[in-house]
Design a protein around this motif. Structure first.
Motif, PDB file in Angstrom:
ATOM      1  N   GLU A 101     -37.819  -6.971  -2.833  1.00 28.78           N
ATOM      2  CA  GLU A 101     -36.526  -6.574  -2.278  1.00 28.78           C
ATOM      3  C   GLU A 101     -35.435  -6.660  -3.349  1.00 28.78           C
ATOM      4  OE1 GLU A 101     -33.348  -8.024   1.177  1.00 28.78           O
ATOM      5  OE2 GLU A 101     -35.379  -8.837   1.149  1.00 28.78           O
ATOM      6  N   GLU A 102     -35.447  -7.753  -4.110  1.00 25.21           N
ATOM      7  CA  GLU A 102     -34.459  -7.929  -5.164  1.00 25.21           C
ATOM      8  C   GLU A 102     -34.634  -6.891  -6.270  1.00 25.21           C
ATOM      9  OE1 GLU A 102     -32.710 -11.670  -7.729  1.00 25.21           O
ATOM     10  OE2 GLU A 102     -34.893 -11.489  -7.545  1.00 25.21           O
ATOM     11  N   CYS A 103     -35.871  -6.586  -6.617  1.00 25.96           N
ATOM     12  CA  CYS A 103     -36.158  -5.581  -7.631  1.00 25.96           C
ATOM     13  C   CYS A 103     -35.577  -4.230  -7.232  1.00 25.96           C
ATOM     14  CB  CYS A 103     -37.669  -5.473  -7.845  1.00 25.96           C
ATOM     15  SG  CYS A 103     -38.196  -4.140  -8.947  1.00 25.96           S
ATOM     16  N   ARG A 104     -35.840  -3.804  -6.009  1.00 26.70           N
ATOM     17  CA  ARG A 104     -35.347  -2.508  -5.549  1.00 26.70           C
ATOM     18  C   ARG A 104     -33.825  -2.492  -5.485  1.00 26.70           C
ATOM     19  NH1 ARG A 104     -38.718  -1.602  -0.189  1.00 26.70           N
ATOM     20  NH2 ARG A 104     -38.398  -3.857  -0.096  1.00 26.70           N
ATOM     21  N   ARG A 105     -33.244  -3.611  -5.126  1.00 30.10           N
ATOM     22  CA  ARG A 105     -31.783  -3.696  -5.081  1.00 30.10           C
ATOM     23  C   ARG A 105     -31.199  -3.546  -6.488  1.00 30.10           C
ATOM     24  NH1 ARG A 105     -31.549  -7.908  -2.106  1.00 30.10           N
ATOM     25  NH2 ARG A 105     -31.279  -9.473  -3.723  1.00 30.10           N
ATOM     26  N   CYS A 106     -31.834  -4.194  -7.461  1.00 33.28           N
ATOM     27  CA  CYS A 106     -31.374  -4.079  -8.852  1.00 33.28           C
ATOM     28  C   CYS A 106     -31.477  -2.640  -9.356  1.00 33.28           C
ATOM     29  CB  CYS A 106     -32.209  -4.984  -9.754  1.00 33.28           C
ATOM     30  SG  CYS A 106     -31.886  -6.755  -9.592  1.00 33.28           S
ATOM     31  N   ARG A 128     -39.435 -11.349  -1.440  1.00 31.45           N
ATOM     32  CA  ARG A 128     -38.086 -11.481  -1.989  1.00 31.45           C
ATOM     33  C   ARG A 128     -37.979 -10.795  -3.345  1.00 31.45           C
ATOM     34  NH1 ARG A 128     -37.659 -16.450  -1.486  1.00 31.45           N
ATOM     35  NH2 ARG A 128     -38.154 -17.129  -3.595  1.00 31.45           N
ATOM     36  N   GLY A 159     -37.409 -10.780  -8.744  1.00 32.28           N
ATOM     37  CA  GLY A 159     -37.030  -9.383  -8.696  1.00 32.28           C
ATOM     38  C   GLY A 159     -36.257  -8.907  -9.902  1.00 32.28           C
ATOM     39  N   ARG A 195     -31.546   0.113  -7.544  1.00 31.95           N
ATOM     40  CA  ARG A 195     -30.555   0.953  -6.858  1.00 31.95           C
ATOM     41  C   ARG A 195     -29.181   0.789  -7.488  1.00 31.95           C
ATOM     42  NH1 ARG A 195     -33.355  -0.633  -2.061  1.00 31.95           N
ATOM     43  NH2 ARG A 195     -31.811  -2.260  -1.694  1.00 31.95           N
ATOM     44  N   ARG A 196     -28.837  -0.442  -7.808  1.00 40.34           N
ATOM     45  CA  ARG A 196     -27.531  -0.709  -8.428  1.00 40.34           C
ATOM     46  C   ARG A 196     -27.414  -0.026  -9.772  1.00 40.34           C
ATOM     47  NH1 ARG A 196     -27.644  -5.811  -7.797  1.00 40.34           N
ATOM     48  NH2 ARG A 196     -28.275  -6.451  -9.887  1.00 40.34           N
ATOM     49  N   GLN A 209     -26.951   3.715  -9.160  1.00 36.57           N
ATOM     50  CA  GLN A 209     -25.600   4.037  -8.732  1.00 36.57           C
ATOM     51  C   GLN A 209     -24.619   3.985  -9.886  1.00 36.57           C
ATOM     52  OE1 GLN A 209     -25.070   1.114  -5.670  1.00 36.57           O
ATOM     53  NE2 GLN A 209     -26.330   2.218  -4.171  1.00 36.57           N
TER      54      GLN A 209
END
Length: 310
Positions: free
Chosen positions: A295-300, A292, A177, A302-303, A306
């Motif tokens: 999910e990790e890509c989208r979390r990165c 995984r 990700g 989003r961070r 933000q």
């Protein structure tokens, strides 16, 4: 659900395309990728067209999700495979190792989405002029056949993005990700995974090859044929370390290839693999890898979003 131009265009859930690795990208691996939400690809680079036709026909029994075929023009002199692809309802084709204008028109006339693999901005512009729907932008750190004078994915992806306006799939150095998010930030709409799929549980290669990937460091590849054709990036072994110093490396015979791919004898042929093997630590099912990574890509992302809004 996060969407990109690749998920929209190809009708997939996760913007990951599996690399068309010779003898490896067959129905077992490709269907696992498609069933997990990515884009599975059947190879033609092995040149074993009778076997490949069986694998293409088998895909419709193994998945009801989108999948595609790669046409490696340099290695597929028999153009009848195009008719077979069209007749079997393939909706996505990647072309490589040749002129993007050779098959693009006939494939598009059959309603097939066509992407061409490019190692340079010049190649990207030529492919767009030929009418392709998108590009696979391939950095030199990736495994397999390569332009020995190519640039890295980090250089090539934003360069091509600035030069053309078609969907881009970044290839080379991507296995999870974090690297997937980096590719999207650089301007890609999706990614291709090769070495990560070679080492997946559903990959047909012998366990010795998968373990060699897991054990390798980021420095454990060699670039062969630096001054010849085709360039090749492979796992460093005793054999490939010797071949690294030769101006022109000849591929071994089929018996030796089979001994390596499916017999686990790692020093009898050239085991392709990218520098990203230094970041691969385990053999896992395709579905776990893709889910995984996404999910990790989208979390990165989003961070990053933000942080940018603060």
């Amino acid at each position: 659900m996060m969407r990109t131009r690749i998920t929209e265009l190809l009708g997939i859930e996760i913007p990951v395309v599996q690399a068309p690795m010779g003898y490896i990208a067959r129905s077992r691996l490709a269907s696992a990728v498609s069933n997990a939400g990515g884009m599975g690809i059947i190879e033609t680079s092995s040149g074993r067209l009778d076997d490949i036709k069986v694998e293409i026909a088998r895909m419709n029994d193994l998945t009801d999700r989108p999948w595609g075929v790669n046409i490696a023009q340099l290695l597929v002199p028999d153009a009848t495979v195009i008719d077979f692809v069209i007749d079997h309802g393939v909706r996505f084709v990647t072309t490589s190792a040749g002129d993007p204008g050779r098959f693009t028109a006939v494939l598009k006339d059959a309603g097939i989405t066509v992407f061409h693999v490019v190692p340079t901005l010049r190649g990207a512009r030529k492919a767009v002029d030929a009418g392709v729907d998108g590009l696979i932008v391939e950095g030199v750190e990736g495994g397999g056949f390569k332009n020995p004078h190519g640039s890295s994915t980090m250089v090539l992806t934003p360069l091509v993005r600035a030069g053309v306006d078609v969907p881009i799939i970044a290839a080379g150095g991507i296995c999870d990700g974090v690297s997937m998010a980096a590719a999207l930030v650089l301007g890609a709409d999706g990614v291709q995974m090769g070495t990560r799929m070679l080492s997946a549980a559903e990959s047909p290669v012998h366990g010795n090859w998968k373990q060699a990937v897991v054990d390798a460091a980021e420095t454990d590849t060699v670039l062969l044929n630096r001054f010849g054709r085709p360039g090749m990036r492979a796992l460093r072994t005793e054999l490939t370390s010797e071949l690294e110093h030769q101006d022109q490396v000849q591929m071994p015979g089929l018996d030796r290839l089979m001994d390596q791919y499916f017999g686990g004898r790692m020093d009898v042929a050239v085991p392709f693999g990218g520098q990203v093997m230094g970041r691969i630590n385990s053999v896992e099912p395709v579905a776990d890898i893709l889910n995984r990574a996404w999910e990790e890509c989208r979390r990165c992302l989003r961070r990053l979003g933000q942080a940018a809004s603060q």
